[in-house]
Design an enzyme around this catalytic site. Structure first.
Site, PDB file in Angstrom:
ATOM      1  N   ASP A 199       1.151 -10.450   0.282  1.00 57.73           N
ATOM      2  CA  ASP A 199       2.668 -11.007   0.123  1.00 57.73           C
ATOM      3  C   ASP A 199       2.366 -12.561  -0.073  1.00 57.73           C
ATOM      4  O   ASP A 199       2.957 -13.065  -0.981  1.00 57.73           O
ATOM      5  CB  ASP A 199       3.459 -10.827   1.473  1.00 57.73           C
ATOM      6  CG  ASP A 199       3.686  -9.032   1.572  1.00 57.73           C
ATOM      7  OD1 ASP A 199       4.356  -8.792   0.904  1.00 57.73           O
ATOM      8  OD2 ASP A 199       3.351  -8.857   2.669  1.00 57.73           O
ATOM      9  N   GLY A 253       0.901  -1.379   0.053  1.00 56.38           N
ATOM     10  CA  GLY A 253       0.193   0.041   0.018  1.00 56.38           C
ATOM     11  C   GLY A 253       0.970   1.148   0.054  1.00 56.38           C
ATOM     12  O   GLY A 253       0.441   2.356  -0.481  1.00 56.38           O
TER      13      GLY A 253
END
Length: 258
Positions: A160, A11
């Site tokens: 991830d 982000g």
């Protein structure tokens, strides 16, 4: 499949995309590489949760996801950020397509073992045939990390971990986890190269903590599933912390280039 590079943008990284990023992407495409992007959106989710007065809680680097938090995460990830990313790529001349894990059941998940995390899923299966079909058509997938269970319930998936499973399913030659730090730190230094067992040991000993835990765990999974190298870095052209089967210097600082 060889020739595939998977890139995960956090982000924070999304807010700092520089011209050099797109230049590197274009160079890779011109060299015949197939590219897949997975994006996070933690800061943006936190911002909206705060505005809505919804509590923010994280555990071992994973977001505790109630049904209310899941609704917000879905809006931010699949709605706002995914659309913005596809438009950014389009503006630079790339043919990209926005997806989330529910599209053609791209990411099949089961709930994580820790029930206190709520609607957080762990990836069981990636629809690699679907991604390969899009890649064969010259499209660049841009994926929001949401997944679907056997009952077609939507789940939040750590970006991830999603990227690592996607890279493994595609047998990618390289996975790059872009973040806001230059690599994984151990003893106040950036690890330049390492192997899966060493990184797992660092987690067990409490040297790797917080949000870096799911990154490293995912990276280890990706390497063990056939990805040639995983790089945790803050710059697309720098190797950061490289995790491979063979490893190398465990105590160096960044000076390698991809």
């Amino acid at each position: 499949m060889s020739g595939t590079i998977v890139i995960k943008l956090g982000g924070n990284a999304l807010e700092k995309i520089e011209p050099a990023f797109f230049e590197q992407i274009k160079d890779w495409q011109n060299a015949g590489k197939r590219l897949v992007f997975v994006h996070g959106g933690g800061p943006q989710i936190d911002e909206l949760l705060t505005k809505l007065h919804v509590d923010i809680e994280k555990k071992n680097g994973l977001r505790v996801t109630s049904r209310e938090v899941l609704d917000v995460a879905t809006m931010v990830l699949a709605g706002k950020i995914n659309t913005q990313m596809v438009l950014k790529f389009a503006a630079k001349g790339f043919q990209s397509i926005g997806l989330n894990g529910s599209d053609n059941l791209l990411l099949r998940v089961t709930p994580v073992q820790d029930k206190a995390l709520g609607y957080v899923g762990t990836v069981d299966r990636v629809n690699a045939n679907f991604l390969n079909m899009l890649l064969d058509q010259g499209l660049t997938p841009v994926i929001a990390p949401l997944g679907v269970d056997a009952n077609f319930q939507l789940y939040n998936v750590n970006a991830d971990i999603a990227a690592c499973h996607i890279a493994g399913a595609l047998q990618a030659e390289k996975l790059i986890l872009l973040t806001d730090v230059p690599g994984v730190f151990a003893h106040q230094r950036v690890i330049q190269e390492s192997v899966p067992q060493m990184m797992t040991d660092y987690i067990d000993r409490g040297i790797i903590i917080g949000g870096m835990i799911p990154k490293v765990k995912g990276a280890v999974t990706a390497v063990n599933r056939g990805v040639k190298s995983v790089h945790i870095t803050d710059k697309l052209h720098l190797s950061g912390t490289a995790i491979t089967k063979k490893g190398g210097d465990l105590n160096g600082s960044i000076d390698g280039k991809l």
